[in-house]
Structures are given as structure tokens and as C-alpha cells.
Design a protein around this motif. Structure first.
Motif, PDB file in Angstrom:
ATOM      1  N   MET A 278       0.536 -28.914 -22.094  1.00  0.00           N
ATOM      2  CA  MET A 278       0.356 -27.769 -21.184  1.00  0.00           C
ATOM      3  C   MET A 278      -1.105 -27.731 -20.731  1.00  0.00           C
ATOM      4  O   MET A 278      -1.927 -27.031 -21.316  1.00  0.00           O
ATOM      5  CB  MET A 278       0.725 -26.465 -21.895  1.00  0.00           C
ATOM      6  N   ALA A 280      -1.818 -26.898 -17.599  1.00  0.00           N
ATOM      7  CA  ALA A 280      -1.893 -25.966 -16.465  1.00  0.00           C
ATOM      8  C   ALA A 280      -2.630 -24.696 -16.861  1.00  0.00           C
ATOM      9  O   ALA A 280      -2.577 -24.258 -18.014  1.00  0.00           O
ATOM     10  CB  ALA A 280      -0.484 -25.611 -15.992  1.00  0.00           C
ATOM     11  N   ASP A 284      -1.730 -15.405 -16.599  1.00  0.00           N
ATOM     12  CA  ASP A 284      -1.187 -14.557 -17.665  1.00  0.00           C
ATOM     13  C   ASP A 284      -0.537 -13.304 -17.086  1.00  0.00           C
ATOM     14  O   ASP A 284       0.199 -12.612 -17.779  1.00  0.00           O
ATOM     15  CB  ASP A 284      -2.309 -14.142 -18.625  1.00  0.00           C
ATOM     16  N   THR A 309       3.159 -12.498 -17.707  1.00  0.00           N
ATOM     17  CA  THR A 309       4.092 -13.599 -17.431  1.00  0.00           C
ATOM     18  C   THR A 309       4.561 -14.151 -18.772  1.00  0.00           C
ATOM     19  O   THR A 309       3.922 -13.887 -19.803  1.00  0.00           O
ATOM     20  CB  THR A 309       3.378 -14.717 -16.656  1.00  0.00           C
ATOM     21  N   PRO A 310       5.623 -14.931 -18.800  1.00  0.00           N
ATOM     22  CA  PRO A 310       6.023 -15.535 -20.073  1.00  0.00           C
ATOM     23  C   PRO A 310       4.938 -16.493 -20.549  1.00  0.00           C
ATOM     24  O   PRO A 310       4.357 -17.210 -19.725  1.00  0.00           O
ATOM     25  CB  PRO A 310       7.299 -16.320 -19.737  1.00  0.00           C
ATOM     26  N   ASP A 311       4.646 -16.490 -21.846  1.00  0.00           N
ATOM     27  CA  ASP A 311       3.705 -17.474 -22.399  1.00  0.00           C
ATOM     28  C   ASP A 311       4.527 -18.732 -22.719  1.00  0.00           C
ATOM     29  O   ASP A 311       5.229 -18.799 -23.729  1.00  0.00           O
ATOM     30  CB  ASP A 311       3.021 -16.925 -23.646  1.00  0.00           C
ATOM     31  N   ILE A 312       4.429 -19.695 -21.843  1.00  0.00           N
ATOM     32  CA  ILE A 312       5.303 -20.876 -21.920  1.00  0.00           C
ATOM     33  C   ILE A 312       5.046 -21.645 -23.212  1.00  0.00           C
ATOM     34  O   ILE A 312       5.966 -22.021 -23.936  1.00  0.00           O
ATOM     35  CB  ILE A 312       5.074 -21.799 -20.696  1.00  0.00           C
ATOM     36  N   LEU A 313       3.780 -21.863 -23.513  1.00  0.00           N
ATOM     37  CA  LEU A 313       3.441 -22.671 -24.689  1.00  0.00           C
ATOM     38  C   LEU A 313       3.895 -21.982 -25.978  1.00  0.00           C
ATOM     39  O   LEU A 313       4.413 -22.623 -26.893  1.00  0.00           O
ATOM     40  CB  LEU A 313       1.924 -22.937 -24.714  1.00  0.00           C
ATOM     41  N   GLY A 328      -1.720 -28.032 -26.290  1.00  0.00           N
ATOM     42  CA  GLY A 328      -2.131 -26.954 -25.393  1.00  0.00           C
ATOM     43  C   GLY A 328      -3.611 -27.047 -25.097  1.00  0.00           C
ATOM     44  O   GLY A 328      -4.351 -27.777 -25.762  1.00  0.00           O
ATOM     45  N   PHE A 329      -4.029 -26.305 -24.123  1.00  0.00           N
ATOM     46  CA  PHE A 329      -5.450 -26.236 -23.781  1.00  0.00           C
ATOM     47  C   PHE A 329      -5.956 -24.825 -24.050  1.00  0.00           C
ATOM     48  O   PHE A 329      -5.187 -23.863 -23.980  1.00  0.00           O
ATOM     49  CB  PHE A 329      -5.655 -26.571 -22.294  1.00  0.00           C
ATOM     50  N   LEU A 331      -9.215 -22.433 -22.836  1.00  0.00           N
ATOM     51  CA  LEU A 331     -10.423 -22.309 -22.025  1.00  0.00           C
ATOM     52  C   LEU A 331     -11.185 -21.120 -22.590  1.00  0.00           C
ATOM     53  O   LEU A 331     -10.715 -19.988 -22.492  1.00  0.00           O
ATOM     54  CB  LEU A 331     -10.004 -22.041 -20.581  1.00  0.00           C
ATOM     55  N   LYS A 343      -5.237 -20.102 -30.980  1.00  0.00           N
ATOM     56  CA  LYS A 343      -4.156 -20.622 -30.124  1.00  0.00           C
ATOM     57  C   LYS A 343      -3.372 -21.707 -30.851  1.00  0.00           C
ATOM     58  O   LYS A 343      -2.149 -21.789 -30.735  1.00  0.00           O
ATOM     59  CB  LYS A 343      -4.730 -21.152 -28.821  1.00  0.00           C
ATOM     60  N   LYS A 347       0.259 -20.286 -31.462  1.00  0.00           N
ATOM     61  CA  LYS A 347       1.300 -20.838 -30.579  1.00  0.00           C
ATOM     62  C   LYS A 347       2.069 -21.974 -31.249  1.00  0.00           C
ATOM     63  O   LYS A 347       2.917 -22.598 -30.624  1.00  0.00           O
ATOM     64  CB  LYS A 347       0.664 -21.308 -29.262  1.00  0.00           C
TER      65      LYS A 347
HETATM   66  N1  CTP Z   1      -0.177 -21.010 -21.285  1.00  0.00           N
HETATM   67  C1  CTP Z   1       1.183 -20.926 -21.127  1.00  0.00           C
HETATM   68  N2  CTP Z   1       1.737 -19.837 -20.536  1.00  0.00           N
HETATM   69  C2  CTP Z   1       0.961 -18.807 -20.129  1.00  0.00           C
HETATM   70  C3  CTP Z   1      -0.419 -18.880 -20.307  1.00  0.00           C
HETATM   71  C4  CTP Z   1      -0.958 -19.997 -20.892  1.00  0.00           C
HETATM   72  O1  CTP Z   1       1.881 -21.860 -21.495  1.00  0.00           O
HETATM   73  N3  CTP Z   1       1.517 -17.772 -19.540  1.00  0.00           N
HETATM   74  C5  CTP Z   1      -0.746 -22.209 -21.937  1.00  0.00           C
HETATM   75  C6  CTP Z   1      -1.764 -22.939 -21.116  1.00  0.00           C
HETATM   76  O2  CTP Z   1      -1.171 -23.945 -20.335  1.00  0.00           O
HETATM   77  C7  CTP Z   1      -2.674 -23.531 -22.161  1.00  0.00           C
HETATM   78  C8  CTP Z   1      -2.684 -22.452 -23.223  1.00  0.00           C
HETATM   79  O3  CTP Z   1      -1.432 -21.786 -23.084  1.00  0.00           O
HETATM   80  O4  CTP Z   1      -2.173 -24.712 -22.709  1.00  0.00           O
HETATM   81  C9  CTP Z   1      -3.791 -21.483 -23.002  1.00  0.00           C
HETATM   82  O5  CTP Z   1      -3.539 -20.381 -23.739  1.00  0.00           O
HETATM   83  P1  CTP Z   1      -3.960 -18.882 -23.294  1.00  0.00           P
HETATM   84  O6  CTP Z   1      -3.588 -18.008 -24.428  1.00  0.00           O
HETATM   85  O7  CTP Z   1      -3.445 -18.516 -21.969  1.00  0.00           O
HETATM   86  O8  CTP Z   1      -5.445 -19.046 -23.189  1.00  0.00           O
HETATM   87  P2  CTP Z   1      -6.392 -18.706 -22.063  1.00  0.00           P
HETATM   88  O9  CTP Z   1      -5.789 -19.103 -20.747  1.00  0.00           O
HETATM   89  O10 CTP Z   1      -7.636 -19.354 -22.430  1.00  0.00           O
HETATM   90  O11 CTP Z   1      -6.397 -17.125 -22.068  1.00  0.00           O
HETATM   91  P3  CTP Z   1      -6.802 -16.027 -23.188  1.00  0.00           P
HETATM   92  O12 CTP Z   1      -7.998 -16.587 -23.906  1.00  0.00           O
HETATM   93  O13 CTP Z   1      -7.030 -14.868 -22.369  1.00  0.00           O
HETATM   94  O14 CTP Z   1      -5.641 -15.879 -24.099  1.00  0.00           O
END
Ligand code: CTP
Length: 407
Positions: A278, A280, A284, A309-313, A328-329, A331, A343, A347
Motif C-alpha cells: 500500500m 498510495a 483519510d 474513509t475505510p482504512d484499506i490496510l 504499508g507506508f 508518512l 502502524k 494495522k
Molecule cells: N492507508 C489505507 N487506507 C487509508 C489510509 C491509509 O490503506 N484510508 C494506508 C496507506 O496506503 C499507507 C498506510 O495506510 O500504507 C498509512 O497509514 P495512515 O494511518 O493513513 O498514515 P498516515 O497517512 O501517515 O496518516 P496518520 O499519521 O494521520 O494516521
């Protein structure tokens, strides 16, 4: 199709060994570049006697490499492996009798011979030497061995040689080497039988009304490079891409999506892949309600209600097969390591690639990236600043060593 369109965007490693014909390889590099190809030049130590890194580095616009362990070592000694995976074709021109015998026996004493051993791409060898050396049974046997292993060997044409004698042993003209390279590339088909990898890339775009949307600065480059690298490693790759102008990597199946919800649906449809990455930058939040008509401005401020939105990962981590690899990534711009570990465990994934866009050499868009991988087994793998293509290969090398070998 002319050579130009076939070579545009192709990646060549040009290995030059130490013979007088090395001067012709300067022209070869220039021609490949003019055709739109990327070229990484490798000189053997002896080749420096005939041509300079300055000339070749200027023409190729890449640092010319010679040693496996250069003096200014910065933790990137696996470059030979990356280059072996990066290239679409490796050309060795001129291949001296000495370098030929090293290619045959697997001697690995310079960047050229090391990349030749690691290369998964086709190889084109253009021998050039004195007539008697060329005709010697040792050389002929070596050429035959290379051919039997699938290497394309160009015959050395007859003509006046540097020794003043006439005979076989000249380097083919650069234009002929380029044409042969184009033919090899035209017939080399991407592998497509390995494990399945699903990669997501790019931003998502969440509509507010028919003309406005919320998005982020992701360019998609990192995910596209991961898809390209995985395809080169022999995986069957599906790339789920948010809105981006990037070209689909060769041999990769691409599904374009716009919103986080669309990405969620496509990923869930493909969630049986052996590896899911993941990359992308999924939004959120989406608009609580997408206005059917353009939102008109009023006199005061505007408050928008956004919905998760749904958290896909996270969902993948809940539904995962134990033998599946999830990457996963993260940021993070503050408390980066803590965020990455949250994470990783929150996750339920195997690897989190931590990305801090405020660090030098990291961030959005083309260019370099600097990441650290955190593994479920507690491992921490900081990678040096590298091009995103190299980072992609390194991520796969760290996260998928076993599957990489099987593929
Ligand atoms: N991801 C996902 N579905 C989402 C949001 C993020 O699958 N709705 C995945 C991204 O592709 C990525 C990882 O989850 O691999 C990032 O996790 P996320 O919790 O969204 O981290 P950030 O984007 O860094 O945001 P925050 O720190 O605010 O949680």
C-alpha cells in the motif's frame, strides 16, 4: 518500428573493458542517449587507460562506476544488485579477452563483472581484440559458452586492427550494436508466472462538488517504481493507481481509480495477492456529502463536514492470510519511529516503510527518497538516500527476500 521508439526510456548498463576500441563505446553511449535511453556506464580499471569517466559521465549524465567497493563508500554496496535488476539490457563493449574469460568463469572483481553476475536482463557482448587473440581456442570457447547460456554475442568484423595487422577482432560499429540491442529488446518478453503482487500508488481524489476535490501531494512515483521493480523480479503485478500522469510500467496490469472508496473496492477484489504493497496516499477523509451542484460562495466562512474513509490496510491486516506479505507506508513528520511502529502493529502488517518528507533527499515527486523499514520481527532497516527506482528495489530486497528468490 525504428530503433528510436524502441529504445526510448529503456535502461542500459554499458560495460566497457580495457581495449583500444573503448573509444567507440563513447559513441555508443551517445547514440543510446540520443535514442532516449538511460545509460549506466561501468568501466573496468583498465578501461580508464583508454577513455575517461569524465567523458562518459557527461554523456550518460550518471556517475561512471568501476569498483564494487568505491573509496567514498556510503553504505550502498549493493549497487551491483540494483543495477542488475534496473537494466533492460546489459551491453559489454568492447569485451576484451580478459573480461570475456571473467564473464564465463564468474570472476567478480569489478563493478562490471559483478553486475554481469547479478543481471537478470539479457546481455549483449561485443568482443574486440587482436586477431590472434580472437581466434584463439580459449576465446572462441568462451564466446561459445556465453552463447550457450543465452547471451547474444556479436561477431567481431574483419578489418585493420590497432596492432597494424588486418583480421577479425574489430568492435562492431556503434550503430550496429544499437540495432542489435533494439532487436534483443523487441523479443525479450516480460516474465509473468511468478507470485502475484498488488501495489497501490498515487493520491486519491475526493469530490466536494462537480468541480472541486480534496487531494494530496503524492505523485505516485514510489508506487510506480515498486510495481516496475516487482515486475522485473518476475512477479505478476497489478497496480491500482490514483490520479497521476505517470506511464504504466511495462508488463504491469493497471487499474485506475479516483477515490479512496474505489481504491478500497479494487484492493478488496484483489486481496488474495501474495504480496500487497500500500504505497498510495489514501485520503483519510471524504466529503460527508458530495454536492450535486457547484457550491456557491456565501458572505461568511464555509464549514465542510468530512467523513472517514475505510482504512484499506487495516482491513487487509484483519483479513490477512498468514503466508501473505503486507507492506504499508507511513508518512510522518514528527515522532516518526513511534508513528511507524504504531502502524506496523496497529494495522497488523509485515513491514512499514517510513518516509519523512521533511528529511533531505526524501519526499514527493520524482527524484530521491530516504526511507527506513520496520519489520514485524523487530528489524529496523535504514536505507541510504537513493533514486526512487533504487529504493523500490531495496524495499523488495529487504521485505521479500525469499519470494524474490523463488520468483
Ligand atoms: N492507508 C489505507 N487506507 C487509508 C489510509 C491509509 O490503506 N484510508 C494506508 C496507506 O496506503 C499507507 C498506510 O495506510 O500504507 C498509512 O497509514 P495512515 O494511518 O493513513 O498514515 P498516515 O497517512 O501517515 O496518516 P496518520 O499519521 O494521520 O494516521
Amino acid at each position: 518500428m525504428n530503433a528510436k521508439s524502441r529504445l526510448n526510456g529503456k535502461r542500459f548498463v554499458v560495460g566497457i573493458s580495457g581495449g583500444i576500441a573503448a573509444y567507440k563505446s563513447v559513441e555508443l553511449v551517445r547514440m543510446l542517449r540520443r535514442e532516449g535511453a538511460e545509460v549506466q556506464v561501468l568501466l573496468t580499471p583498465d578501461a580508464h587507460r583508454f577513455v575517461t569517466p569524465l567523458t562518459l559521465g557527461t554523456l550518460s549524465e550518471r556517475e561512471v562506476l568501476t569498483e564494487i567497493f568505491p573509496a567514498n563508500e556510503n553504505g550502498s554496496w549493493t549497487k551491483h544488485v540494483h543495477l542488475g535488476l534496473w537494466a533492460d539490457l546489459m551491453i559489454v563493449a568492447p569485451a576484451t579477452a580478459n573480461t570475456l574469460s571473467k564473464l564465463v568463469s564468474g570472476v567478480c572483481d569489478s563493478m562490471l563483472t559483478a553486475v554481469a553476475l547479478s543481471a537478470r536482463c539479457p546481455m549483449l557482448v561485443c568482443p574486440a581484440m587482436d586477431h590472434d587473440m580472437y581466434e584463439h581456442p580459449s576465446t572462441q570457447d568462451n564466446l561459445e559458452t556465453l552463447r550457450s547460456r543465452g547471451t547474444t554475442v556479436m561477431d567481431a568484423p574483419e578489418g585493420l586492427l590497432a596492432s597494424g595487422l588486418t583480421g577479425k577482432g574489430r568492435l562492431p560499429e556503434p550503430v550496429d550494436i544499437v540495432s542489435t540491442a533494439a532487436v534483443i529488446l523487441a523479443y525479450s518478453t516480460p516474465r509473468s508466472s511468478g507470485p502475484q503482487v498488488l501495489v497501490t500508488a498515487g493520491p486519491t481524489r475526493e469530490s466536494l462538488d462537480p468541480v472541486r476535490y480534496i487531494t494530496n501531494r503524492s505523485s505516485g512515483t514510489m508506487g510506480f517504481e515498486l510495481a516496475r521493480a516487482a515486475q522485473r523480479l518476475g512477479y505478476q503485478v497489478t497496480l491500482v493507481a490514483g490520479p497521476t500522469a505517470l506511464e504504466t510500467p511495462e508488463g504491469v496490469a493497471r487499474v485506475d481509480v479516483e477515490t479512496a472508496r474505489e481504491m478500497h473496492r479494487v484492493v478488496m477484489d484483489n486481496r488474495n495477492a501474495d504480496v500487497i504493497i500500500m504505497a498510495a496516499a489514501v485520503a483519510d477523509y471524504e466529503a460527508g456529502e458530495v454536492a450535486g451542484d457547484k457550491i456557491k460562495k456565501g458572505d461568511g466562512d464555509l464549514t465542510l463536514t468530512l467523513r472517514r474513509t475505510p482504512d484499506i490496510l487495516r482491513e487487509l491486516g484483519t483479513l490477512r492470510r498468514e503466508d501473505q506479505v503486507l507492506i504499508g507506508f507511513a508518512l510522518e513528520t514528527r515522532d516518526a519511529e513511534k508513528g511507524a511502529l504504531n502502524k506496523l502493529h496497529g494495522k497488523n502488517v509485515d513491514w512499514i516503510v517510513l518516509n519523512n518528507p521533511t528529511e533531505a533527499g526524501a519526499g514527493f515527486g520524482p527524484g530521491t527518497n530516504k526511507v527506513t523499514l520496520f519489520g514485524r520481527d523487530g528489524s529496523v532497516e535504514p536505507l541510504p538516500t537513493m533514486s526512487k527506482a533504487d529504493v523500490a528495489l531495496a524495499i523488495l530486497g529487504v521485505a521479500l527476500p525469499d519470494i524474490s528468490r523463488e520468483a
